[in-house]
Structure formats: C-alpha cells, structure tokens
Design a protein around this motif. Structure first.
Motif, PDB file in Angstrom:
ATOM      1  N   ARG A 349       0.659  -1.357   0.050  1.00  0.00           N
ATOM      2  CA  ARG A 349       0.127   0.014   0.003  1.00  0.00           C
ATOM      3  C   ARG A 349       0.874   1.275  -0.115  1.00  0.00           C
ATOM      4  NH1 ARG A 349      -5.440  -1.513   0.667  1.00  0.00           N
ATOM      5  NH2 ARG A 349      -5.402  -3.760   0.080  1.00  0.00           N
ATOM      6  N   SER A 350       0.345   2.165  -0.765  1.00  0.00           N
ATOM      7  CA  SER A 350       1.219   3.582  -0.840  1.00  0.00           C
ATOM      8  C   SER A 350       1.355   4.252   0.199  1.00  0.00           C
ATOM      9  CB  SER A 350       0.556   4.533  -2.042  1.00  0.00           C
ATOM     10  OG  SER A 350       0.852   4.034  -3.289  1.00  0.00           O
ATOM     11  N   SER A 351       2.412   4.910   0.645  1.00  0.00           N
ATOM     12  CA  SER A 351       2.557   5.869   1.567  1.00  0.00           C
ATOM     13  C   SER A 351       2.252   7.258   0.663  1.00  0.00           C
ATOM     14  CB  SER A 351       3.850   5.983   2.020  1.00  0.00           C
ATOM     15  OG  SER A 351       4.101   4.865   2.850  1.00  0.00           O
ATOM     16  N   VAL A 352       1.788   8.312   1.256  1.00  0.00           N
ATOM     17  CA  VAL A 352       1.437   9.583   0.818  1.00  0.00           C
ATOM     18  C   VAL A 352       1.993  10.651   1.552  1.00  0.00           C
ATOM     19  CG1 VAL A 352      -0.356  10.971  -0.571  1.00  0.00           C
ATOM     20  CG2 VAL A 352      -0.716   8.435  -0.650  1.00  0.00           C
ATOM     21  N   TRP A 353       2.553  11.567   1.005  1.00  0.00           N
ATOM     22  CA  TRP A 353       3.637  12.723   1.631  1.00  0.00           C
ATOM     23  C   TRP A 353       2.803  13.960   1.091  1.00  0.00           C
ATOM     24  CZ3 TRP A 353       6.084  12.910   5.894  1.00  0.00           C
ATOM     25  CH2 TRP A 353       6.906  13.965   6.047  1.00  0.00           C
ATOM     26  N   VAL A 354       2.575  15.005   1.891  1.00  0.00           N
ATOM     27  CA  VAL A 354       1.844  16.209   1.500  1.00  0.00           C
ATOM     28  C   VAL A 354       3.101  17.133   1.895  1.00  0.00           C
ATOM     29  CG1 VAL A 354       0.095  17.839   1.902  1.00  0.00           C
ATOM     30  CG2 VAL A 354      -0.377  15.511   2.334  1.00  0.00           C
ATOM     31  N   GLU A 355       3.423  17.728   0.684  1.00  0.00           N
ATOM     32  CA  GLU A 355       4.570  18.822   0.823  1.00  0.00           C
ATOM     33  C   GLU A 355       4.151  20.242   0.405  1.00  0.00           C
ATOM     34  OE1 GLU A 355       8.836  19.467  -1.429  1.00  0.00           O
ATOM     35  OE2 GLU A 355       7.921  17.537  -1.470  1.00  0.00           O
ATOM     36  N   PRO A 356       3.894  21.006   1.391  1.00  0.00           N
ATOM     37  CA  PRO A 356       3.435  22.432   1.199  1.00  0.00           C
ATOM     38  C   PRO A 356       4.567  23.150   0.487  1.00  0.00           C
ATOM     39  CG  PRO A 356       3.361  22.057   3.427  1.00  0.00           C
ATOM     40  CD  PRO A 356       4.056  20.824   2.851  1.00  0.00           C
ATOM     41  N   LYS A 357       3.663  23.966  -0.483  1.00  0.00           N
ATOM     42  CA  LYS A 357       4.531  25.173  -1.269  1.00  0.00           C
ATOM     43  C   LYS A 357       4.121  26.446  -0.692  1.00  0.00           C
ATOM     44  CE  LYS A 357       4.396  22.282  -5.553  1.00  0.00           C
ATOM     45  NZ  LYS A 357       4.200  22.478  -7.176  1.00  0.00           N
ATOM     46  N   ASN A 358       5.105  27.424  -0.960  1.00  0.00           N
ATOM     47  CA  ASN A 358       4.971  28.943  -0.786  1.00  0.00           C
ATOM     48  C   ASN A 358       4.313  29.042   1.009  1.00  0.00           C
ATOM     49  OD1 ASN A 358       5.023  29.241  -3.382  1.00  0.00           O
ATOM     50  ND2 ASN A 358       2.907  28.729  -3.776  1.00  0.00           N
ATOM     51  N   GLY A 359       4.638  28.111   1.824  1.00  0.00           N
ATOM     52  CA  GLY A 359       4.491  28.421   3.300  1.00  0.00           C
ATOM     53  C   GLY A 359       3.057  28.320   3.689  1.00  0.00           C
ATOM     54  N   TRP A 360       2.822  27.903   4.536  1.00  0.00           N
ATOM     55  CA  TRP A 360       1.309  27.411   4.959  1.00  0.00           C
ATOM     56  C   TRP A 360       1.099  28.373   6.068  1.00  0.00           C
ATOM     57  CZ3 TRP A 360      -0.693  21.870   4.018  1.00  0.00           C
ATOM     58  CH2 TRP A 360      -0.832  21.891   2.743  1.00  0.00           C
ATOM     59  N   GLY A 361       2.070  28.964   6.670  1.00  0.00           N
ATOM     60  CA  GLY A 361       1.832  29.704   7.876  1.00  0.00           C
ATOM     61  C   GLY A 361       1.556  28.978   9.079  1.00  0.00           C
ATOM     62  N   GLU A 362       0.666  29.778  10.015  1.00  0.00           N
ATOM     63  CA  GLU A 362       0.219  29.083  11.502  1.00  0.00           C
ATOM     64  C   GLU A 362      -0.965  27.935  11.164  1.00  0.00           C
ATOM     65  OE1 GLU A 362      -0.484  31.999  13.952  1.00  0.00           O
ATOM     66  OE2 GLU A 362       1.811  32.596  14.207  1.00  0.00           O
ATOM     67  N   GLY A 363      -1.134  27.061  11.934  1.00  0.00           N
ATOM     68  CA  GLY A 363      -2.028  26.060  11.791  1.00  0.00           C
ATOM     69  C   GLY A 363      -1.678  24.665  12.372  1.00  0.00           C
ATOM     70  N   ALA A 364      -2.222  23.629  12.140  1.00  0.00           N
ATOM     71  CA  ALA A 364      -2.041  22.407  12.992  1.00  0.00           C
ATOM     72  C   ALA A 364      -2.277  21.187  11.930  1.00  0.00           C
ATOM     73  CB  ALA A 364      -2.841  22.145  13.918  1.00  0.00           C
ATOM     74  N   VAL A 365      -1.541  20.151  12.012  1.00  0.00           N
ATOM     75  CA  VAL A 365      -1.766  18.774  11.426  1.00  0.00           C
ATOM     76  C   VAL A 365      -2.798  18.414  12.485  1.00  0.00           C
ATOM     77  CG1 VAL A 365      -1.043  16.772  10.644  1.00  0.00           C
ATOM     78  CG2 VAL A 365       0.467  18.585  10.198  1.00  0.00           C
ATOM     79  N   GLN A 366      -4.057  17.913  11.903  1.00  0.00           N
ATOM     80  CA  GLN A 366      -4.970  17.102  12.688  1.00  0.00           C
ATOM     81  C   GLN A 366      -5.012  15.762  12.274  1.00  0.00           C
ATOM     82  OE1 GLN A 366      -8.534  19.362  13.063  1.00  0.00           O
ATOM     83  NE2 GLN A 366      -7.895  20.146  15.105  1.00  0.00           N
ATOM     84  N   LEU A 367      -4.963  14.831  13.200  1.00  0.00           N
ATOM     85  CA  LEU A 367      -5.282  13.220  12.957  1.00  0.00           C
ATOM     86  C   LEU A 367      -6.678  12.855  13.582  1.00  0.00           C
ATOM     87  CD1 LEU A 367      -4.122  10.646  12.020  1.00  0.00           C
ATOM     88  CD2 LEU A 367      -3.029  10.280  14.333  1.00  0.00           C
ATOM     89  N   VAL A 368      -7.625  12.417  12.794  1.00  0.00           N
ATOM     90  CA  VAL A 368      -8.642  11.729  13.371  1.00  0.00           C
ATOM     91  C   VAL A 368      -8.788  10.357  13.357  1.00  0.00           C
ATOM     92  CG1 VAL A 368     -11.319  11.762  12.971  1.00  0.00           C
ATOM     93  CG2 VAL A 368      -9.987  13.953  12.662  1.00  0.00           C
ATOM     94  N   GLU A 369      -8.909   9.779  14.443  1.00  0.00           N
ATOM     95  CA  GLU A 369      -8.849   8.052  14.559  1.00  0.00           C
ATOM     96  C   GLU A 369     -10.341   7.692  14.989  1.00  0.00           C
ATOM     97  OE1 GLU A 369      -4.575   7.014  15.953  1.00  0.00           O
ATOM     98  OE2 GLU A 369      -5.672   8.479  17.259  1.00  0.00           O
ATOM     99  N   ILE A 370     -10.886   6.883  14.250  1.00  0.00           N
ATOM    100  CA  ILE A 370     -12.199   6.310  14.494  1.00  0.00           C
ATOM    101  C   ILE A 370     -12.230   4.852  14.611  1.00  0.00           C
ATOM    102  CG2 ILE A 370     -14.601   6.181  13.477  1.00  0.00           C
ATOM    103  CD1 ILE A 370     -13.726   8.479  11.513  1.00  0.00           C
TER     104      ILE A 370
END
Length: 528
Positions: A349-370
C-alpha cells in the motif's frame, strides 16, 4: 452525499473496480466518442466560475432517476463493464481514460471535458460506453444520465489502472508499488465535529493533453459551504528519487458560509490493528492496515512519528506548527510475513506525503482516528487546518505536492521508529505490578548502528500523566536496531500522550515517537 456516511463512500470505493484487471487489448475510441459544443476554458476561467458560484446560495441539481440508481447495488454495478473500444486516449495514448457507471453509491454524474488549447468540449454520455446486461436496471436509465467518475489506465494496452477519481472529492493512485490503498481528498469539512461532516464533490473534470511525462487534470468543486477549482499536474517516476506518482496541486476555494473545521491536504486511510494491538484482533492475519503511522516534518526541523491507533472512541489529535515542511500517512512495514495476505497485499500500500508550497503559515496537522471492527472501513483522516478560521466570502489558495511512494520522498538521515509493542509491566518471574504496562519501541537507521551498548545512548521519555519507570535502552543483536523499554502506570482512564526519542550526549539520534495510550484498552488485561 448528504444521505451517505463516510463508510458508505469508502466501502463503495473499495468495491467498484479500483484494482488491477485481467490483460486484454486496448482499442482507440476516436470514432466511438461524441463530443459536445466547445466552451472557453482555462484555469483562471474555472477559478472565476467557482468564485461566482460561491456568491450564490448552494443549489445542487436534483438527482435524476434516483429510484433506478438505488437498485444498482454492488452486485449490479460489477456486472456493468466499460467497453474497451470506447477508451479515450489523452496525450497520444499516454493516458487512456475509462469511466465508471452511476449506481446506488454514486448517483450524481460528473462532466467529462477534453481540453484543446483555450476550449473544452464535453464527452457526451451514451449507454453504449458500457456493456449492460439485458436484465440490469441500468437499462431503465435516461440515455444521457452521465458518468460517475473515471480512471486512468496504463498506456500500451496494459489492463491495469493507476489513478482513479470516484465519489465526492476523493481520488487515489496505485503509486510506486501498483497497489491501491489510502485515498486523498481535495479538502475536508467538519471532520469529527458535533455537526455532520460535509462532502463537497467534484462536478466536472477537464483533461489537457499530457506532455511526455505529465497529465494535467482540472476539476470544478461544489458543496453547501464552498465552491472551488483544482489543478493537478501528474507525473510518474520522472524525477530523481521519486519513483512513484507525483501530483503538483493548485487549489482555489471560496467559502459561501462560515466553516468550523476546514482541512486541506486531506488523506484518508484504514488502520485496524498491528503488532501494538494484535491481542485485541479477531482476524487470523498478523496485521491489517493501509497505513501504520503519521509522519510530520515540522517547520522547526523536528521529525515526528505518531503510530496509528484503533481507539475506543473517536479521537482528534492536534499537532500545532508554523510552515510545516510536510506530513503524510505512511506504510512503513513492507514485510509480507507481517500481513500474510496475498489477495490485497497490505505490504504494497502506498505511503502519501503532503509537501506544502509557498508556506502555509500557522495552523495544525490534525489526525482523526475512528474506532473500527473491520478492514472495509477507512477510519483514519489526516489534514492541515489553518489557524485563521474560514469565514463567509473568504478565498483560500493552497498549493502543495502529493507524492505516492513506498516511503516519504526525502526521509531524514536519523533513526526511525519501526515498531511499537505493549505488554505486561514488571520483571518476568516476579509478581507483576497491578495496571503497569511495558512499552517497547524499536528504532533503526541513521547513526544508531554505529553505537555500542556502553556508548552513551539514552532514551528521553515523558507522558502527559501517569508514571514512567524502569527506562532502559539496548541494541537489538544482529539487526542494527536500538530498543527503548519503559514501564508505565496510568493515573486514570483518560488518554495519555507519550513522547520518546533517543540521544547520545546532547544530540538527538532519532525522530520523536509520539503515542496516544488508552489505559482502558490495557489495564483490564493486567490486573495484577
């Protein structure tokens, strides 16, 4: 989508042909395809149209022939086959397109357009795109009912797809190892909130002629809270060190009302159990999961690894950051012996990587587990939430790269977590202390193999509550791995956030292991 649940959508995605097919020849569809009248097209036009739609109240088109579509269930859908001689060749055959039929779980059609310069012409649906059995309820549908979605086949007549868009704003790729697994979404709205989750949907797709290595796809997006336009520039194995599928994405969203939780770079996966919680699994296979952890490269340069859980209740974890370098849901365990499934191949199964461009500033990575009790339910969601709330009339521009690989595209040169195990605390052969559990975390890579037992490697462990004791580290003989071991006693039944990394002197040797421990899943098994 308002009448469906997340499990309906994801279950249907798994059931409707997103798997390799049997070999056959591939035909050209030039004479079989009817195109409609041209319309002006560019990404700027698509963005302007989304902005105009967002200024008006949401007005979804009524579902046509809904009663008939409801009767096209999984079994009926499987019997409807796309005719190979209607395959549409984009980019001189480099991206053969085939379409999905509508049915119970996909009742709203999408427009399919072929782009030529500054114009786009629609592909007109006709029943003869499909082989429909004589007794199928699909024969009672209007002759212009439309397509549900599409998939991109391997070029050169290979009967296998590597990219598919079907349902809401979901899409997925078979990635580097040619095996579908987790899905991506253009965005998510109000995941794990008290109010129902919203599922915006792609309404129209536009295909530009691909270059030697790139397929360009555009889409219009619409939902009760947002309108949008998305562009993908998709390449496969054309960049050094990137053997999988690379998607450069430009997303432009316009809010038509306030949105409580607005998530971008959204990934959706499945985690049932692995070596950590194997003792609670009823299935015979050792592990079952599409992904086994969330990796984050923070804006400050720290590397985090959060093993996934199948929690006793819905849990949302928030990792606050500023200008993150990337995050992704990864499948690190690539050993077939740990899955023993030669039908769905979880080790591929694939691993998928998110690579921001141009800076995303302030915020948060959220993980939801159900919580889940089976492998058919996608129960994991990861996404980025901007710190600034999205309000009515706001415009949100997000650019990033999605990479579908066997690993993240640029893994750090430090030790990484390879397993997390939990068992009874205390010392074998002696009375076990009540409600104390032992946690064992293995690390591998970086400089770890260069250190010996007495060369100053230490484990730095902390927990948000409870008591950590008996911490020690040791090299695992014959493996190049190092193992950190500690006992833990919870102060109650509330979830506990743990943190661990290995160091020598004042230098970190590994990424930081973050774990959410649920005492109520373990204390009953170790009552003293």
């Amino acid at each position: 989508m308002t009448s469906l649940t997340r499990r309906d959508v994801l279950g249907a995605l798994a059931a409707l042909g997103l798997t390799p097919a049997l070999p056959a020849s591939l035909a050209n569809a030039e004479e079989a395809t009817t195109l409609g009248s041209p319309r002006p097209f560019s990404f700027d036009v698509l963005v302007a149209e989304a902005k105009t739609r967002a200024a008006a109240p949401y007005a979804p088109a009524p579902v046509r022939a809904a009663e008939v579509l409801e009767t096209i269930d999984y079994d009926q859908h499987w019997k409807i086959k796309f005719r190979k001689d209607h395959t549409i060749q984009v980019g001189d055959g480099k991206a053969p397109l085939r379409f999905f039929h509508l049915g119970r779980y996909f009742k709203e059609p999408v427009g399919i357009y072929l782009v030529d310069g500054t114009e786009a012409r629609p592909v007109l649906y006709a029943p003869d795109f499909f082989e429909i059995p004589s007794d199928s309820p699909a024969r009672n549908l209007p002759r212009d009912i439309g397509f549900a979605g599409f998939r991109v086949m391997e070029p050169g007549g290979v009967e296998r797809d590597w990219l598919a868009f079907l349902g809401a704003a979901y899409f997925r790729s078979a990635g580097e190892l040619d095996q579908y697994g987790l899905s991506a979404r253009a965005l998510c709205i109000d995941v794990a909130m008290p109010t129902p989750e919203e599922f915006p949907r792609f309404t129209d797709f536009f295909f530009a002629a691909s270059t030697e290595s790139t397929l360009v796809i555009y889409a219009a997006l619409e939902g009760p809270s947002v309108s949008g336009a998305v562009r993908w520039d998709i390449s496969r194995g054309t960049e050094p060190g990137r053997k999988g599928v690379v998607m450069d994405m430009a997303c432009r969203f316009f809010a038509r009302k306030d949105i409580a939780r607005f998530g971008v770079g959204t990934l959706t996966s499945m985690f049932w159990y692995n070596e950590t919680n194997r003792n609670r699994a009823p299935d015979w296979r050792p592990e079952i999961h599409d992904s086994d952890g969330l990796a984050i490269a923070t804006g400050s340069g720290e590397r985090l690894w959060r093993p996934l859980n199948n929690p006793p209740r819905v849990m949302t974890s928030t990792f606050v950051d500023n200008d993150p370098k990337g995050f992704g849901l990864l499948q690190r365990d690539r050993n077939f012996e740990n899955y023993q499934d030669d039908g769905v191949f979880y080790e591929k199964r694939s691993s998928v990587w998110v690579e921001p461009k141009n800076g995303w500033g302030e915020g948060a990575v959220q993980l939801v587990e159900i919580p889940t009790d089976d492998e058919i339910h996608d129960n994991i969601v990861a996404y980025w939430v901007p710190a600034k709330p999205v309000r009515t009339g706001d415009q949100v521009a997000v650019d990033y790269r999605l990479t579908w690989l066997s690993d993240e595209p640029n893994p750090p040169a430090i030790g990484r977590v390879v397993s997390t195990r939990i068992g009874m605390g205390g010392v074998p052969g002696q009375p076990r202390p009540k409600d104390v559990m032992k946690l064992v975390v293995d690390f591998e890579g970086g400089q770890l193999a260069d250190f010996g037992q007495n060369e100053g490697v230490e484990a730095v462990v902390s927990a948000s509550s409870g008591t950590v004791s008996g911490t020690y580290v040791l090299p695992v003989v014959g493996t190049g791995r190092w193992r950190a071991v500690f006992d833990f006693k919870a102060a109650g039944l509330d979830p506990v956030d743990m943190r661990l990394f290995l160091k020598a002197k004042d230098e970190a040797l590994t990424e930081t292991w973050l774990y959410q421990y649920h005492p109520d899943q373990y204390v009953a098994t170790n009552a003293g």
